[in-house]
Design an enzyme around this catalytic site. Structure first.
Site, mmCIF file in Angstrom:
data_model
loop_
_atom_site.group_PDB
_atom_site.id
_atom_site.type_symbol
_atom_site.label_atom_id
_atom_site.label_comp_id
_atom_site.label_asym_id
_atom_site.label_seq_id
_atom_site.Cartn_x
_atom_site.Cartn_y
_atom_site.Cartn_z
ATOM 1 N N HIS A 167 -5.674 30.777 16.449
ATOM 2 C CA HIS A 167 -5.056 31.650 15.438
ATOM 3 C C HIS A 167 -4.885 33.046 16.015
ATOM 4 C CE1 HIS A 167 -6.200 29.439 11.476
ATOM 5 N NE2 HIS A 167 -5.757 28.612 12.391
ATOM 6 N N TYR A 227 -1.831 35.591 3.413
ATOM 7 C CA TYR A 227 -2.545 34.511 4.066
ATOM 8 C C TYR A 227 -2.437 34.650 5.595
ATOM 9 C CZ TYR A 227 -3.742 30.307 6.318
ATOM 10 O OH TYR A 227 -4.337 29.447 7.196
ATOM 11 N N GLU A 275 4.223 24.911 9.262
ATOM 12 C CA GLU A 275 3.223 24.108 8.565
ATOM 13 C C GLU A 275 3.288 24.347 7.059
ATOM 14 O OE1 GLU A 275 -0.626 25.044 10.134
ATOM 15 O OE2 GLU A 275 -1.611 24.549 8.241
ATOM 16 N N GLU A 281 -5.835 22.052 15.871
ATOM 17 C CA GLU A 281 -6.112 23.435 15.470
ATOM 18 C C GLU A 281 -7.538 23.806 15.880
ATOM 19 O OE1 GLU A 281 -6.115 24.100 11.225
ATOM 20 O OE2 GLU A 281 -5.840 26.255 11.470
ATOM 21 N N ARG A 338 -0.955 30.140 16.858
ATOM 22 C CA ARG A 338 -0.416 30.223 15.503
ATOM 23 C C ARG A 338 -0.261 31.691 15.181
ATOM 24 N NH1 ARG A 338 -3.205 28.998 9.663
ATOM 25 N NH2 ARG A 338 -3.748 31.192 9.884
ATOM 26 N N GLU A 377 -3.022 19.042 5.438
ATOM 27 C CA GLU A 377 -4.417 19.499 5.414
ATOM 28 C C GLU A 377 -5.063 19.321 4.043
ATOM 29 O OE1 GLU A 377 -3.764 23.619 6.706
ATOM 30 O OE2 GLU A 377 -4.489 24.276 4.756
ATOM 31 N N ASP A 422 2.056 29.038 9.834
ATOM 32 C CA ASP A 422 1.610 28.379 8.595
ATOM 33 C C ASP A 422 2.229 29.089 7.391
ATOM 34 O OD1 ASP A 422 0.285 27.045 6.598
ATOM 35 O OD2 ASP A 422 -1.727 27.326 7.438
ATOM 36 N N HIS A 427 1.793 27.996 4.385
ATOM 37 C CA HIS A 427 0.729 27.860 3.393
ATOM 38 C C HIS A 427 1.270 27.573 1.996
ATOM 39 C CE1 HIS A 427 -3.591 28.507 2.292
ATOM 40 N NE2 HIS A 427 -3.721 28.035 3.507
ATOM 41 N N TRP A 466 -1.272 29.903 -3.280
ATOM 42 C CA TRP A 466 -1.887 30.759 -2.255
ATOM 43 C C TRP A 466 -1.752 30.112 -0.894
ATOM 44 C CZ3 TRP A 466 -6.085 30.543 1.258
ATOM 45 C CH2 TRP A 466 -6.340 31.782 1.908
ATOM 46 N N ASN A 520 -14.381 23.872 1.211
ATOM 47 C CA ASN A 520 -14.449 25.320 1.054
ATOM 48 C C ASN A 520 -14.261 25.753 -0.403
ATOM 49 O OD1 ASN A 520 -14.556 28.006 1.724
ATOM 50 N ND2 ASN A 520 -12.440 28.106 2.485
ATOM 51 N N ASP A 555 -13.617 26.771 8.216
ATOM 52 C CA ASP A 555 -14.366 26.295 7.050
ATOM 53 C C ASP A 555 -14.686 24.800 7.121
ATOM 54 O OD1 ASP A 555 -11.357 27.130 5.843
ATOM 55 O OD2 ASP A 555 -11.967 25.079 5.403
ATOM 56 N N ARG A 589 -1.310 16.471 9.498
ATOM 57 C CA ARG A 589 -2.417 17.424 9.693
ATOM 58 C C ARG A 589 -3.691 17.069 8.923
ATOM 59 N NH1 ARG A 589 -3.204 21.839 11.373
ATOM 60 N NH2 ARG A 589 -3.708 22.935 9.447
ATOM 61 N N HIS A 627 -6.033 19.478 11.090
ATOM 62 C CA HIS A 627 -6.572 20.703 10.508
ATOM 63 C C HIS A 627 -7.933 21.006 11.161
ATOM 64 C CE1 HIS A 627 -7.015 23.566 7.320
ATOM 65 N NE2 HIS A 627 -7.896 22.900 6.612
HETATM 66 O O1 KDG Z 1 -10.083 26.554 3.034
HETATM 67 C C1 KDG Z 1 -8.713 26.708 3.203
HETATM 68 C C2 KDG Z 1 -8.383 26.804 4.672
HETATM 69 O O2 KDG Z 1 -8.889 25.672 5.357
HETATM 70 C C3 KDG Z 1 -6.914 26.908 4.929
HETATM 71 O O3 KDG Z 1 -6.421 28.016 4.242
HETATM 72 C C4 KDG Z 1 -6.682 27.078 6.423
HETATM 73 O O4 KDG Z 1 -4.377 26.586 6.135
HETATM 74 C C5 KDG Z 1 -5.334 26.658 6.856
HETATM 75 C C6 KDG Z 1 -5.160 26.297 8.260
HETATM 76 O O5 KDG Z 1 -4.086 25.834 8.597
HETATM 77 O O6 KDG Z 1 -6.097 26.466 9.036
HETATM 78 MG MG MG Z 2 -2.794 25.471 7.038
#
Ligand code: KDG
Ligand code: MG
Length: 404
Positions: A122, A159, A238, A341, A147, A264, A212, A214, A404, A37, A318, A285, A314
């Protein structure tokens, strides 16, 4: 049998996907997902300029040898671009092997260890009432694991939460540069336990809750969050800290029994080795698409099984439907499966990808078509041209860049 063509297909039915299609001299085709991505064209070049020419003339049945040839033969190892390319080749070869054998890929991996694959979806809400409504909808749709991500008071965007529902696309179209978002750790740490309490209170103890982070906390902040969430019995939190700092997990582990998941952004078994062998995480993951395909992910999962670590691949939108199918075949077969997921795909993706996987209530199944059970309609793919898009990035209130 020989590979006679290796073709890279770039298409954007809702979002960008890069697909490798291998064709043999007997007319058998195999698909692999090479989507990274926001950096899609780097993998396209790696494949077209460096990998595809090496594939033509090779025996497609020699999956392990091809994996080693592309990994060791490049000298420059690991990294998201190279490993996404190797993954695409590997998955396409498993697809071919399944089609030649007349068997779904999961049968080649030892057969089903379970009837179906537990997935989590999600659910996001800009505030708690919106989140609760959408969790109720997910439960009505049969999901047993969700999630949960909620808006943070004082922050415009965060996020996991978008204005669109149910779609989550974080990469604005036509933006020449990544979008900037504000991040505030104190506000986040204040809000998450209250969100968790509201969801538990409404839905009771049986629903599996995941969250998550993140990559946004320091180790001690993550430890604090893990402790604060203990009463709500999360399935996992996560990526509590930036995943490449594996030592951080030792500190988090000392302070909380909330299960931890990460991986991931990892690309190889070497990225996972310490976390698994020191039992610093509960779920690994890594994905089929970004960690070297079915062959390498199986190796990571087998290492994890030795140490009581379960899988939790994961599976964002994307990664293409080809990756999702490959993940489901592996999930069905491995003994230490944890959860998968399932974010689904946004937009007209089904015009391009024809899939055989299904969901019944909380469980998914890859289907019993020979190979992966996914085909691509190249004519339809050509109608959706590549769209340059970037993931957003974060700054703190003082203007400095944050994860991020
Ligand atoms: O491209 C980035 C995403 O795959 C990510 O932000 C998604 O963290 C993610 C998740 O757990 O699905
Ligand atoms: Mg994630």
């Amino acid at each position: 049998m020989k590979i006679v063509e290796a073709k890279v297909i770039v298409t954007s039915p809702g979002r960008n996907y890069v697909t490798l299609k291998l064709t043999t001299d007997e007319g058998v085709t195999g698909l692999g997902d090479a989507t990274l991505n926001g950096r899609e064209l780097a993998v396209v070049s790696y494949l077209r300029d460096h990998v595809c020419p090496l594939l033509v003339g090779r025996d497609p049945q020699r999956i392990e040898d091809t994996w080693q040839y592309l990994y060791k033969g490049a000298y420059w190892r690991r990294g998201p671009v190279g490993m996404a390319a190797i993954a695409a080749v590997d998955v396409a070869l498993w697809d071919i092997k399944g089609k030649v054998a007349g068997l779904p890929v999961y049968q080649l991996l030892g057969g089903a260890s379970r009837d179906g694959v537990l997935v989590y979806c999600h659910v996001h809400g800009r505030d708690v009432p919106e989140l609760l409504d959408r969790v109720a909808r997910a439960v009505d749709e049969g999901y047993a694991a969700v999630r949960i991500q909620a808006g943070i008071p004082g922050l415009d965007k965060t996020y996991g939460v978008t204005d669109a529902d149910p779609d989550e696309v974080y990469e604005p179209a036509d933006a020449a540069r990544p979008e900037e978002q504000l991040w505030d750790t104190a506000a986040y740490l204040e809000s998450v336990p209250a969100v968790a309490a509201a969801v538990r209170e409404r839905f009771g103890p049986a629903l599996h809750l995941l969250h998550d982070v993140h990559h946004r906390l320091t180790p001690i902040e993550a430890a604090r969050l893990g402790q604060a969430l203990e009463p709500y019995r999360f399935f996992w939190i996560e990526d509590p800290t930036p995943a490449e700092d594996q030592d951080a997990f030792r500190l988090i582990r000392q302070h909380t029994v909330t299960p931890l998941a990460t991986g991931e952004v990892f690309n190889s078994i070497w990225d996972c080795q310490t976390l698994i062998t020191e039992r610093l995480i509960d779920y690994i993951r890594t994905s089929v698409g970004h960690a070297g395909g079915i062959t390498h992910l199986r190796r990571i999962f087998d290492l994890a099984a030795l140490y009581g670590v379960k899988t939790g691949s994961h599976g964002p939108g994307d990664l293409s439907p080809v990756s999702l199918a490959a993940a489901l075949h592996l999930d069905l077969a491995v003994p230490n499966f944890g959860i998968q997921e399932y974010m689904g795909h946004a937009g007209p993706w089904a015009d391009v990808f024809k899939t055989s996987y299904t969901r019944r209530g909380p469980l998914m199944h890859p289907g019993d078509e020979p190979g992966l059970g996914v085909e691509i309609d190249e004519e339809a793919a050509a109608a959706y041209g590549y769209e340059p898009r970037y993931l957003p990035y974060s700054r703190l209130r003082d203007g400095s860049i944050h994860d991020w």
